[in-house]
Design an enzyme around this catalytic site. Structure first.
Site, PDB file in Angstrom:
ATOM      1  N   CYS A 131      52.564 -12.671   2.046  1.00  0.00           N
ATOM      2  CA  CYS A 131      51.467 -13.326   2.743  1.00  0.00           C
ATOM      3  C   CYS A 131      52.033 -14.343   3.734  1.00  0.00           C
ATOM      4  CB  CYS A 131      50.566 -14.019   1.729  1.00  0.00           C
ATOM      5  SG  CYS A 131      49.338 -15.088   2.506  1.00  0.00           S
ATOM      6  N   LYS A 134      29.456  10.841  33.947  1.00  0.00           N
ATOM      7  CA  LYS A 134      29.864   9.772  33.023  1.00  0.00           C
ATOM      8  C   LYS A 134      30.026   8.459  33.771  1.00  0.00           C
ATOM      9  CE  LYS A 134      32.589  11.495  29.547  1.00  0.00           C
ATOM     10  NZ  LYS A 134      32.773  11.131  28.157  1.00  0.00           N
ATOM     11  N   GLU A 192      21.149  14.050  19.325  1.00  0.00           N
ATOM     12  CA  GLU A 192      22.297  13.198  19.050  1.00  0.00           C
ATOM     13  C   GLU A 192      21.948  12.251  17.906  1.00  0.00           C
ATOM     14  OE1 GLU A 192      24.504  14.179  21.247  1.00  0.00           O
ATOM     15  OE2 GLU A 192      26.094  12.679  21.286  1.00  0.00           O
ATOM     16  N   CYS A 237      46.317 -10.533   0.009  1.00  0.00           N
ATOM     17  CA  CYS A 237      47.047 -11.555  -0.725  1.00  0.00           C
ATOM     18  C   CYS A 237      46.196 -11.853  -1.949  1.00  0.00           C
ATOM     19  CB  CYS A 237      47.181 -12.816   0.127  1.00  0.00           C
ATOM     20  SG  CYS A 237      47.838 -14.195  -0.827  1.00  0.00           S
ATOM     21  N   LYS A 274      23.098   9.982  28.741  1.00  0.00           N
ATOM     22  CA  LYS A 274      24.023  10.738  27.891  1.00  0.00           C
ATOM     23  C   LYS A 274      24.315   9.884  26.667  1.00  0.00           C
ATOM     24  CE  LYS A 274      28.136  13.620  27.970  1.00  0.00           C
ATOM     25  NZ  LYS A 274      28.606  13.287  26.630  1.00  0.00           N
ATOM     26  N   GLU A 321      18.436  12.315  32.077  1.00  0.00           N
ATOM     27  CA  GLU A 321      18.394  11.648  30.772  1.00  0.00           C
ATOM     28  C   GLU A 321      19.667  10.831  30.599  1.00  0.00           C
ATOM     29  OE1 GLU A 321      18.286  14.677  27.687  1.00  0.00           O
ATOM     30  OE2 GLU A 321      16.988  15.888  28.946  1.00  0.00           O
ATOM     31  N   TYR A 368      17.051  16.475  22.301  1.00  0.00           N
ATOM     32  CA  TYR A 368      17.045  16.707  23.746  1.00  0.00           C
ATOM     33  C   TYR A 368      17.201  18.158  24.198  1.00  0.00           C
ATOM     34  CZ  TYR A 368      22.018  16.073  22.629  1.00  0.00           C
ATOM     35  OH  TYR A 368      23.249  16.149  22.054  1.00  0.00           O
ATOM     36  N   CYS A 411      51.250 -17.992   2.242  1.00  0.00           N
ATOM     37  CA  CYS A 411      51.775 -18.566   0.992  1.00  0.00           C
ATOM     38  C   CYS A 411      53.029 -17.872   0.497  1.00  0.00           C
ATOM     39  CB  CYS A 411      50.714 -18.521  -0.095  1.00  0.00           C
ATOM     40  SG  CYS A 411      50.326 -16.839  -0.618  1.00  0.00           S
ATOM     41  N   CYS A 458      46.336 -19.370  -2.636  1.00  0.00           N
ATOM     42  CA  CYS A 458      46.844 -19.233  -1.264  1.00  0.00           C
ATOM     43  C   CYS A 458      46.123 -20.230  -0.356  1.00  0.00           C
ATOM     44  CB  CYS A 458      46.620 -17.812  -0.769  1.00  0.00           C
ATOM     45  SG  CYS A 458      46.988 -17.628   0.992  1.00  0.00           S
ATOM     46  N   ASP A 466      25.732   8.490  23.232  1.00  0.00           N
ATOM     47  CA  ASP A 466      27.090   8.507  22.694  1.00  0.00           C
ATOM     48  C   ASP A 466      27.064   8.511  21.172  1.00  0.00           C
ATOM     49  OD1 ASP A 466      29.786   8.579  22.715  1.00  0.00           O
ATOM     50  OD2 ASP A 466      30.070   6.470  23.245  1.00  0.00           O
ATOM     51  N   GLU A 488       0.831  -1.206   0.000  1.00  0.00           N
ATOM     52  CA  GLU A 488       0.000   0.000   0.000  1.00  0.00           C
ATOM     53  C   GLU A 488       0.865   1.255   0.000  1.00  0.00           C
ATOM     54  OE1 GLU A 488      -3.587   0.426   2.882  1.00  0.00           O
ATOM     55  OE2 GLU A 488      -2.762  -1.595   3.108  1.00  0.00           O
ATOM     56  N   TYR A 489       1.924   1.205   0.853  1.00  0.00           N
ATOM     57  CA  TYR A 489       2.830   2.333   0.964  1.00  0.00           C
ATOM     58  C   TYR A 489       3.471   2.627  -0.400  1.00  0.00           C
ATOM     59  CZ  TYR A 489       6.806   5.118   2.612  1.00  0.00           C
ATOM     60  OH  TYR A 489       7.737   6.115   2.788  1.00  0.00           O
ATOM     61  N   ASP A 490       3.974   1.567  -1.046  1.00  0.00           N
ATOM     62  CA  ASP A 490       4.644   1.750  -2.344  1.00  0.00           C
ATOM     63  C   ASP A 490       3.698   2.334  -3.386  1.00  0.00           C
ATOM     64  OD1 ASP A 490       6.922   0.764  -1.267  1.00  0.00           O
ATOM     65  OD2 ASP A 490       6.698  -1.260  -2.103  1.00  0.00           O
TER      66      ASP A 490
HETATM   67  S1  IVH Z   1      22.158  18.643  26.555  1.00  0.00           S
HETATM   68  C1  IVH Z   1      24.375  22.664  27.044  1.00  0.00           C
HETATM   69  N1  IVH Z   1      21.502  16.141  26.716  1.00  0.00           N
HETATM   70  O1  IVH Z   1      26.936  15.748  25.381  1.00  0.00           O
HETATM   71  C2  IVH Z   1      24.441  21.250  26.763  1.00  0.00           C
HETATM   72  N2  IVH Z   1      23.589  16.687  25.726  1.00  0.00           N
HETATM   73  O2  IVH Z   1      29.167  17.561  26.507  1.00  0.00           O
HETATM   74  C3  IVH Z   1      23.329  20.839  25.898  1.00  0.00           C
HETATM   75  N3  IVH Z   1      24.850  14.722  24.920  1.00  0.00           N
HETATM   76  O3  IVH Z   1      27.458  18.104  22.866  1.00  0.00           O
HETATM   77  C4  IVH Z   1      23.377  19.422  25.649  1.00  0.00           C
HETATM   78  N4  IVH Z   1      23.348  13.223  25.511  1.00  0.00           N
HETATM   79  O4  IVH Z   1      26.562  15.816  22.192  1.00  0.00           O
HETATM   80  C5  IVH Z   1      22.439  17.009  26.316  1.00  0.00           C
HETATM   81  N5  IVH Z   1      20.745  13.970  26.898  1.00  0.00           N
HETATM   82  C6  IVH Z   1      21.678  14.833  26.506  1.00  0.00           C
HETATM   83  C7  IVH Z   1      22.878  14.423  25.872  1.00  0.00           C
HETATM   84  C8  IVH Z   1      23.823  15.373  25.493  1.00  0.00           C
HETATM   85  C9  IVH Z   1      24.524  13.424  24.931  1.00  0.00           C
HETATM   86  C10 IVH Z   1      26.118  15.231  24.374  1.00  0.00           C
HETATM   87  C11 IVH Z   1      25.957  16.314  23.365  1.00  0.00           C
HETATM   88  C12 IVH Z   1      26.750  17.466  23.870  1.00  0.00           C
HETATM   89  C13 IVH Z   1      27.650  16.826  24.856  1.00  0.00           C
HETATM   90  C14 IVH Z   1      27.967  17.814  25.923  1.00  0.00           C
END
Ligand code: IVH
Length: 695
Positions: free
Chosen positions: A432, A338, A173, A450, A115, A113, A225, A435, A455, A117, A34-36
């Protein structure tokens, strides 16, 4: 058509809504078909009336051509960074500073929240339309990555709601889920391409692609965020801000409405157990709550679908945030706590060089075994010479290791203080190791290879691939026995496997009568296979399982595939010029053609999808997800479903017709129940195969 403009708007609204449900909420409500159909109608309409094309049309996600470099753009409001701390006590010290600056002795409400990565990105919406996207850069000037960001279907091109604010900037992020990272690396390796060390690098590498068509193929996500410059909406706190984001169709980590921490914790745990992501944003009334949150998230971090490296604690009220202001380049109203990385230090005893199936030479660090994140690690790939140079890992060095994306052991750094004066940089051999043939490293490529097709290492790896579970599935023929059989000269090519006799096997070291018989039986059983598996078994470069399945469906016989043209190959769905070239090249090899003939003569039989008689298509059009422990191997069951005309995708959605569940079925079963997809057992499945109507 009476009113093309109205139809155009309707189509855009529908498709954007379906994209949001599918990619943003993971809750599709229409079938792919349907989507297509809607999408095709939209494309046709826009072809006939180009003047109707608007920036929010889903066709505008389709990536254009590669750029030379990224243009730069300025952030209206500087993108700050956070003060980092490494222990939960620092959260208490942060709370003290906040209270002092606010001149209060009362508790402050915090929003907690994870953090994330990944890498920070700012989206700019003007009058509801996505008009720009920038990387953080130096905080003031970033790179414009709009074309790449538009390929992320979980992000709206137009904000939801009828009255969009004139200006809405939001930061978040961009990251890659751990499962997508593992899959991407497998595909990269299959294609002989550069490997990513962890999901963060994979996300950063993908979003900073000059060719948005590449970004479009990577599964990237973004969680928002923080506000940038905003005009026309007033929000009073971080919690309300995240709720607003969700209302506007922007993805976040979610907000729990739960006030009671114990309840939040147990809800989150039970969601994680079911394989679902819990809402992770949490309001607490004081710093002690933020410390509790930190410990809890640290405990469950490995169960989350993405990497996080700590928690972020923010003063919830935006008025108080303004009052607190910023110092240097970080706000006074937030801190990052952290996690201590789960790393360990150990010594590199040796660096060996392995030769893979494609001839790629991979240096591997052999280390004194050490526990990291609950698992004993004894070796780690060092990828290639560039990686070794960058980290300067040497034999005898003490190194810090961790597990990338929670799975792959990775050398993070070398402890130079412990380096011996006599150590020497590691250099890849120019011949290698298997061989002694000179190796090549093409200009601009990271991989040393290689290229000797004879080999012995390449041959051994090719044989191991041929017999492996997802290929010919000769389960009693493990890697060690393949090596042994190859070393004594009994198995030099694929067909030799099917010529093995009991008398030959019994003469081998460590081989008893019983295992020799078992081995012969499993070789015999493997002769009945599918065309897709057979094609995959040949180990043609760039031909993974998925491509093999598509090729089997398209060509229907090995003969037709072996004698096709480059042109026809390129016409096959998902087969690009590189893959087509590789397949074509492989079948130019007379030895391979002879091998295929010999295998057929020795009794290897594969049923092609199109050869299956119509009356066997008992599962035609059905999508059946297989989960849990069943009487047969799950991959074989999937083949069976496909052979009978059905499909067997890896995950449950609204489009799934049945879930075949065995013992200990987990999250897929829960998902089936949640979406009201009928669950069947093994016996019902057997009946359906025989043509009995489904329940
Ligand atoms: S708030 C003023 N919320 O951490 C700071 N940052 O060292 C506004 N990051 O550059 C950022 N999770 O890349 C915020 N839940 C989160 C985050 C977050 C990861 C990262 C972000 C930022 C760095 C700050």
């Amino acid at each position: 058509m009476k009113n093309p403009q109205a139809r155009h708007k309707k189509l855009i609204d529908l498709i954007n809504e379906y994209d949001y449900l599918y990619y943003g909420l993971d809750q599709p409500i229409v079938s792919d078909y349907e989507y297509d159909q809607l999408y095709k109608e939209l494309e046709k309409l826009e072809n006939e009336h180009p003047e109707l094309i608007t920036p929010e049309s889903p066709t505008q996600r389709v990536p254009g051509h590669a750029q030379e470099k990224f243009e730069k753009g300025e952030h209206r409001l500087a993108m700050l960074s956070l003060q980092n701390s490494f222990s939960p006590e620092d959260i208490l010290a942060f709370d003290e500073r906040v209270k002092k600056n606010l001149n209060t002795a009362s508790d402050v409400q915090y929003f907690c929240e994870p953090k994330l990565d990944g890498l920070a990105v700012e989206l700019v919406y003007e009058n509801g339309l996505l008009v720009n996207a920038l990387t953080r850069g130096d905080g003031h000037i970033g790179e414009i990555i709009l074309a790449n960001i538009k390929t992320l279907k979980s992000l709206p091109l137009k904000l939801h709601g009828s009255k969009p604010p004139p200006l809405f900037e939001v930061r978040g992020e961009v990251l890659m889920f751990k499962s997508d990272f593992v899959r991407l690396n497998e595909a990269q390796e299959e294609a002989g391409q550069q490997y990513f060390a962890n999901p963060r690098n994979a996300a950063a590498g993908s979003i900073r692609q000059l060719d948005p068509r590449v970004t479009a193929q990577r599964s990237l996500r973004m969680f928002c965020y923080a506000p940038g410059s905003i005009d026309g909406i007033k929000v009073k706190a971080q919690k309300e801000f995240l709720l607003l984001l969700n209302k506007l169709g922007l993805p976040t980590v979610g907000v729990t409405s739960e006030k009671d921490f114990a309840k939040f914790k147990s809800d989150a745990k039970s969601n994680l157990k079911k394989g679902q992501m819990p809402a992770l944003g949490y309001v607490c009334d004081n710093a002690a709550g933020a410390v509790e949150y930190y410990h809890f998230i640290n405990e469950v971090r490995h169960q989350l679908p993405f990497d996080i490296d700590g928690t972020v604690v923010k003063v919830n009220s935006f008025d108080l945030q303004t009052e607190l202001g910023t110092v240097a380049r970080s706000p006074r109203w937030a801190t990052a706590a952290k996690f201590k990385p789960e790393q360990a230090e150990t010594q590199v005893e040796d660096i060996i060089v392995q030769v893979g199936r494609t001839g790629a030479l991979t240096p591997v660090a052999i280390m004194t075994p050490v526990k990291v994140g609950g698992v004993t690690v004894a070796n780690a790939t060092l990828h290639n010479q560039d990686e070794i140079d960058r980290k300067d890992v040497r034999v005898g060095d003490w190194v810090v290791i961790q597990r990338a994306g929670d799975v792959i052991p990775e050398v993070v750094s070398v402890n130079l203080k412990k380096r011996s004066k006599h150590s020497e940089p590691f250099v890849m051999p120019n011949r290698c190791p298997a061989c002694n043939h000179p190796v090549v490293r093409p200009e601009g490529e990271a991989v040393t290879r290689c290229v000797n097709s004879l080999c012995p290492a390449v041959i051994k790896e090719t044989l191991k691939h041929f017999v492996s579970r997802r290929a010919m599935n000769i389960d009693k023929l493990g890697d060690k026995i393949v090596e042994q059989l190859n070393d004594v000269g009994l198995v030099k090519n694929f067909s030799d496997i099917y010529k093995l006799r009991f008398e030959q096997l019994i003469d081998l070291e460590r081989m008893g009568e019983k295992s020799a018989n078992n081995l012969l039986e499993s070789i015999q059983a493997s002769k009945q296979t599918t065309l897709a598996r057979f094609i995959f078994s040949l180990g043609i470069r760039h031909v993974g399982e998925q491509t093999a399945r598509i090729l089997a469906g398209h060509f229907g016989s090995i003969d037709r595939l072996a004698h096709t043209s480059i042109e026809e190959l390129t016409e096959v769905e998902d087969v690009g010029p590189v893959v087509a070239g590789s397949i074509y090249q492989a079948f130019q090899d007379a030895d391979l053609l002879k091998e295929i003939q010999d295998l057929c003569k020795l009794g290897v039989e594969f049923e092609a999808p199109s050869q299956t008689a119509k009356q066997d298509q008992t599962l035609e059009g059905l999508s059946i997800v297989v989960t849990g422990t069943l009487p047969e191997d799950r991959n074989q069951i999937k083949d069976l479903i496909i052979k009978h005309g059905g499909k067997s995708p890896g995950s449950v959605s609204k489009n799934t017709h049945y879930v075949l569940a065995g013992e200990n079925a987990g999250s897929k079963l829960d998902k089936a129940q949640e979406l009201s997809v009928p669950v069947i057992d093994w016996e019902t499945f057997q009946d359906m195969l025989k043509g009995k109507p489904a329940p």
